[in-house]
Write an enzyme that holds these catalytic residues in place. Structure first.
Site, PDB file in Angstrom:
ATOM      1  N   ASP A  54     -44.950  17.066  10.195  1.00  0.00           N
ATOM      2  CA  ASP A  54     -43.728  16.332  10.541  1.00  0.00           C
ATOM      3  C   ASP A  54     -44.076  14.959  11.111  1.00  0.00           C
ATOM      4  OD1 ASP A  54     -42.343  18.649   9.820  1.00  0.00           O
ATOM      5  OD2 ASP A  54     -42.395  19.432  11.864  1.00  0.00           O
ATOM      6  N   ALA A  80     -50.494  23.251  -2.072  1.00  0.00           N
ATOM      7  CA  ALA A  80     -49.853  24.394  -2.729  1.00  0.00           C
ATOM      8  C   ALA A  80     -48.563  23.973  -3.423  1.00  0.00           C
ATOM      9  CB  ALA A  80     -49.573  25.500  -1.719  1.00  0.00           C
ATOM     10  N   GLU A  81     -47.766  23.126  -2.742  1.00  0.00           N
ATOM     11  CA  GLU A  81     -46.504  22.676  -3.334  1.00  0.00           C
ATOM     12  C   GLU A  81     -46.750  21.808  -4.561  1.00  0.00           C
ATOM     13  OE1 GLU A  81     -44.281  22.689   1.028  1.00  0.00           O
ATOM     14  OE2 GLU A  81     -45.095  20.824   0.173  1.00  0.00           O
TER      15      GLU A  81
END
Length: 632
Positions: free
Chosen positions: A398, A219-220
């Site tokens: 992460d 999406a980014e």
């Protein structure tokens, strides 16, 4: 698990090589709160379950969880981030302390610590409550304290590594921790960091950073490609909450709308990388490479994603969470209609993403579909993941970012870094909670749980790095070498005695070719992989390295042992390497052999036993033939 033994050792050596590497993490830190409940009935007021709280857990989230993962994987991570002077902030500090992260956060009274609070029943996330948003900007004094903390932490990490430039990780999730003065400082001080990793919801704002690697979600990446690239455009104005990104079957993406409902330019990005920015609210014209628009401004026949401030949106009839453009578990449909996969679209756009971000490496994460990674060589690399429930995967990105960063900082080749990053993310998704990948877990996933060599056997460069780290911590290094062809009682006692002369025992083993040159064509009896495996299994041996030369002088010069040990009843002055060791500041010790215990003696006994059996076997065979003849 990695099946090939040589591949296991190679990957494990990279994990060993990044031990103690200094990393500065800056960005939006938050607290993840998990509330586990049980439900056995519905309430009378509404068709909703009645929940009984059974357990509550707190974990570091956002930039803080990236720092926790870096530490758990063996790095030395310092976190610089604003944290509120509140209960959530206190709990976040406790999480960082327990994980061993260098807590260099700044306390900001009046600014609440961001919290993501999840309520679950039977491992199913029922709802999430968020505290903290982008409106909580840092005041001027907070900005100044952030800049001071960044500078001090950078020099602290540099001093800890004897002047080696630290690595930088930027985590920008739009919660106000990185205002313009902080971003400008990071760009201006880029040369203070050897490796820079960037994870940001809005990548367009960071091109001046020239990062080593960026790790956008699909999406980014799509929002960045859909945003106008003209120099005079404020990138944040084209990548805000409320933007609808649609993906057609041919890979074309279209972004329309803004957070405030104002009309905005419609940008169409085609699969081959061309783009068109129409006027305000104007759909792409026919024949310009775009797809026909539907009644919401997206391409007709394709699903779309309406992006919110925290990556929650809608694709068709399904809810999309945290940048997962795959439809929810109920639907299971990919975003692009007509069978176009996100991986194919991502692979086709890697070069443009590298140009847009200024990054050497782009790693587009695809959630349960793995990732697509590309570097300067123009090749795309695909990794795969195993789908798991959403409650298992929180923070897996992460772990991916941490492993990718450490591997690149350790100068690992890009395919190796991508493989370790995906493995770290996959390893963590075994249970509900915020994902943290520990170094031991990663090595276990590599197969190190089955073979001690995966953690003990190092190549030349990795061994030098490990020895330097131990020596910096005040430990003395003992070094010995040999063929160790048939390990016996004499070897074991000799190595155990050698280990008692210092804090770390390194054993160098001759390669097969080297043994043949020294001992003859009938040696070694055992190949080097077997010899190394047996040595590495001994508790007295800390590290094993293979060398191809006939003499270990090159290794001695690189390691500079405090004590060099050889077996034999002769004085140390007769050891050929003694002058070199002493010139480097070390001492030489010789340890006596166990009587009648030598490799040559063991091999001779085995051969003599076989020779003695041959006449007996021949005699038995003769008697058997004679007996048969007599019966006949």
């Amino acid at each position: 698990m990695v099946r090939d033994a040589a591949e296991r050792r190679r990957l494990a050596s990279v994990v060993e090589s990044w031990l103690g590497r200094g990393v500065l993490v800056v960005g939006d830190a938050m607290l993840d709160e998990w509330r586990f409940a049980e439900s056995d009935r519905l309430c009378r007021e509404a068709p909703a379950p009645v929940l009984t709280l059974r357990r509550r857990l707190c974990a570091a989230g956002g930039a803080a969880n990236t720092a926790v993962n870096l530490t758990a994987l063996g790095g030395v991570a310092a976190l610089v981030a604003p944290v509120g002077a509140d209960v959530a902030g206190d709990e976040l500090h406790d999480c960082l302390d327990r994980a061993g992260v260098w807590d260099r956060t700044i306390s900001q009274p009046g600014r609440p610590t961001p919290v993501k609070r999840r309520l679950l029943a039977a491992d199913q996330i029922l709802l999430r409550e968020d505290e903290g948003d982008a409106d909580e900007t840092l005041p001027d004094d907070g900005v100044q304290r952030m800049l001071q903390a960044l500078s001090h932490a950078t020099e602290e990490l540099r001093a800890d590594r004897d002047g080696q430039a630290p690595t930088l990780v930027v985590c920008d999730y739009g919660l106000g921790a990185l205002p313009e003065p902080v971003r400008r400082w990071l760009v201006e001080n880029r040369d203070r960091y050897a490796t820079v990793a960037l994870d940001a919801h809005d990548l367009a704002y960071w091109r001046g950073l020239a990062p080593t690697v960026v790790t956008p979600s699909f999406a980014e990446a799509t929002r960045l490609l859909s945003a106008p690239s003209s120099a005079g455009t404020d990138p944040r104005s084209t990548a805000v909450a409320g933007t609808r990104v649609s993906v057609a079957a041919d890979g074309t993406t279209t972004a329309t709308g803004t957070r405030r409902g104002d009309s905005a330019p419609t940008t169409t990005i085609t699969a081959n990388g061309s783009g068109n920015s129409g006027g305000e609210g104007t759909p792409p014209a026919e024949g310009d490479g775009g797809a026909p628009a539907d009644d919401r401004g997206g391409p007709a026949g394709g699903d779309g994603i309406t992006v919110t401030s925290d990556e929650i949106g809608v694709a068709g009839d399904d809810i999309v969470v945290a940048g997962d453009e795959t439809a929810s578990a109920a639907g299971g449909r990919p975003v692009a209609a007509g069978g176009a996969s996100r991986a194919v679209v991502a692979q086709a756009r890697l070069a443009e993403l590298r140009e847009r971000t200024g990054a050497d490496v782009v790693a587009i994460t695809l959630d349960a579909e793995g990732a697509v990674v590309g570097g300067a060589d123009g090749r795309s690399r695909r990794s795969h993941a195993t789908p798991v429930p959403a409650s298992y995967a929180v923070g897996a990105g992460d772990a991916y970012l941490a492993a990718m960063t450490l591997a690149l900082a350790a100068d690992a080749p890009l395919p190796t870094a991508a493989q370790l990053a995906q493995l770290a993310a996959t390893t963590t998704v075994a249970d509900t909670g915020t994902c943290v990948c520990h170094r031991d877990d990663l090595l276990t996933a590599l197969g190190a749980a089955e073979q001690a060599p995966a953690r003990t056997v190092l190549d030349h460069d990795a061994l030098v790095a490990v020895v330097e780290r131990h020596r910096a911590e005040g430990r003395s290094v003992v070094f010995t070498n040999g063929c160790f062809d048939v390990l016996h009682h004499g070897h074991v006692r000799y190595l155990d005695q050698a280990r008692g002369l210092g804090d770390l025992l390194v054993v160098a083993v001759n390669s097969d070719d080297s043994v043949r040159r020294l001992k003859g064509e009938d040696r070694p009896v055992n190949p080097v992989d077997d010899r190394v495996a047996v040595l590495a299994a001994l508790s007295c041996v800390d590290h094993v390295v293979v060398f191809a030369e006939d003499s270990p002088t090159a290794l001695i010069e690189a390691i500079r042992p405090d004590v060099y040990v050889k077996g034999g009843d002769y004085p140390p002055e007769m050891v050929p390497e003694a002058p070199l060791v002493r010139r480097l500041g070390g001492q030489v010790r010789t340890l006596g052999y166990v009587p009648d215990r030598s490799t040559s003696a063991v091999i001779e006994r085995i051969r003599s036993y076989g020779d003695n059996r041959q006449p007996a076997a021949a005699e038995t065979a003769t008697e058997t033939v004679a007996a048969r003849s007599h019966r006949a």
